[in-house]
Design a protein around this motif. Sequence first.
Motif, PDB file in Angstrom:
ATOM      1  N   ALA A   6      -3.088 -16.570  14.041  1.00  0.00           N
ATOM      2  CA  ALA A   6      -3.753 -15.296  14.275  1.00  0.00           C
ATOM      3  C   ALA A   6      -2.745 -14.349  14.905  1.00  0.00           C
ATOM      4  N   TYR A   7      -2.736 -13.112  14.457  1.00  0.00           N
ATOM      5  CA  TYR A   7      -1.792 -12.128  14.956  1.00  0.00           C
ATOM      6  C   TYR A   7      -2.536 -10.906  15.454  1.00  0.00           C
ATOM      7  N   GLN A   8      -2.078 -10.377  16.555  1.00  0.00           N
ATOM      8  CA  GLN A   8      -2.560  -9.098  17.029  1.00  0.00           C
ATOM      9  C   GLN A   8      -1.710  -8.038  16.346  1.00  0.00           C
ATOM     10  N   ASN A  26       2.224 -10.250   2.323  1.00  0.00           N
ATOM     11  CA  ASN A  26       1.912 -10.100   3.745  1.00  0.00           C
ATOM     12  C   ASN A  26       2.318  -8.743   4.294  1.00  0.00           C
ATOM     13  N   ASP A  27       2.615  -7.799   3.416  1.00  0.00           N
ATOM     14  CA  ASP A  27       3.020  -6.469   3.850  1.00  0.00           C
ATOM     15  C   ASP A  27       1.875  -5.481   3.658  1.00  0.00           C
ATOM     16  N   GLY A  48       3.427  12.738   5.203  1.00  0.00           N
ATOM     17  CA  GLY A  48       4.013  12.355   3.922  1.00  0.00           C
ATOM     18  C   GLY A  48       4.817  11.074   4.015  1.00  0.00           C
ATOM     19  N   SER A  49       4.516  10.241   4.989  1.00  0.00           N
ATOM     20  CA  SER A  49       5.277   9.004   5.199  1.00  0.00           C
ATOM     21  C   SER A  49       4.605   7.809   4.546  1.00  0.00           C
ATOM     22  N   LEU A  50       5.430   6.916   4.020  1.00  0.00           N
ATOM     23  CA  LEU A  50       4.979   5.592   3.602  1.00  0.00           C
ATOM     24  C   LEU A  50       5.449   4.636   4.682  1.00  0.00           C
ATOM     25  N   MET A  51       4.487   3.985   5.335  1.00  0.00           N
ATOM     26  CA  MET A  51       4.808   3.043   6.405  1.00  0.00           C
ATOM     27  C   MET A  51       4.434   1.632   5.980  1.00  0.00           C
ATOM     28  N   ARG A  52       5.197   0.672   6.497  1.00  0.00           N
ATOM     29  CA  ARG A  52       4.955  -0.738   6.165  1.00  0.00           C
ATOM     30  C   ARG A  52       4.871  -1.545   7.451  1.00  0.00           C
ATOM     31  N   LEU A  53       3.959  -2.505   7.435  1.00  0.00           N
ATOM     32  CA  LEU A  53       3.837  -3.481   8.509  1.00  0.00           C
ATOM     33  C   LEU A  53       3.996  -4.855   7.879  1.00  0.00           C
ATOM     34  N   LYS A  54       5.076  -5.546   8.231  1.00  0.00           N
ATOM     35  CA  LYS A  54       5.273  -6.929   7.775  1.00  0.00           C
ATOM     36  C   LYS A  54       4.494  -7.809   8.742  1.00  0.00           C
ATOM     37  N   ALA A  59       5.398  -8.399  14.232  1.00  0.00           N
ATOM     38  CA  ALA A  59       5.068  -7.279  13.356  1.00  0.00           C
ATOM     39  C   ALA A  59       5.292  -5.945  14.046  1.00  0.00           C
ATOM     40  N   LYS A  60       5.905  -5.016  13.313  1.00  0.00           N
ATOM     41  CA  LYS A  60       6.053  -3.645  13.804  1.00  0.00           C
ATOM     42  C   LYS A  60       6.055  -2.704  12.596  1.00  0.00           C
TER      43      LYS A  60
END
Length: 146
Positions: A6-8, A26-27, A48-54, A59-60
């Motif tokens: 489990a991840y916060q 998982n992204d 206008g940003s594309l952001m990713r969370l791995k 995770a950041k």
Amino acid sequence: MPTDAAYQLPELPVTLTSFGGAMIGNDLYVYGGTMGSSHDYYKGVQNGSLMRLKIGADAKWETISEGPKLQGLALVAHGGKLYRIGGFEARNEKGEDDSLWSSASVASFDPATSQWTEMAPLPEPRSSFDDVRRRYGFGNRYLRPG
């Protein structure tokens, strides 16, 4: 997503509403939206940003690309790519009457190359909709629209 832990998840780096979101593996990806309050439309708060969370233990959020400032768009994951469909652009400044323009644009993003590719536009501009490619299960049968 990993099933054995489990991840916060961290909060987005900016407050957003009306953005597009999709997952590849998982992204988690988030595109566009507004950084203002709901229904407060002007070009200074559109993103206008594309952001990713791995997703994982460390995770950041990271901004991996920039593009048109849109909200109310659909972001769809298919075949390892993302597809940005429609949305709308506010052309007015804060305090001016709303000047909102729906977009017919469609573009694909390849995470392997970090490149956007423009595609054929929608027949008409569209905004404030979502992906409808879903499978519905009823007992032991699956229905796939269209």
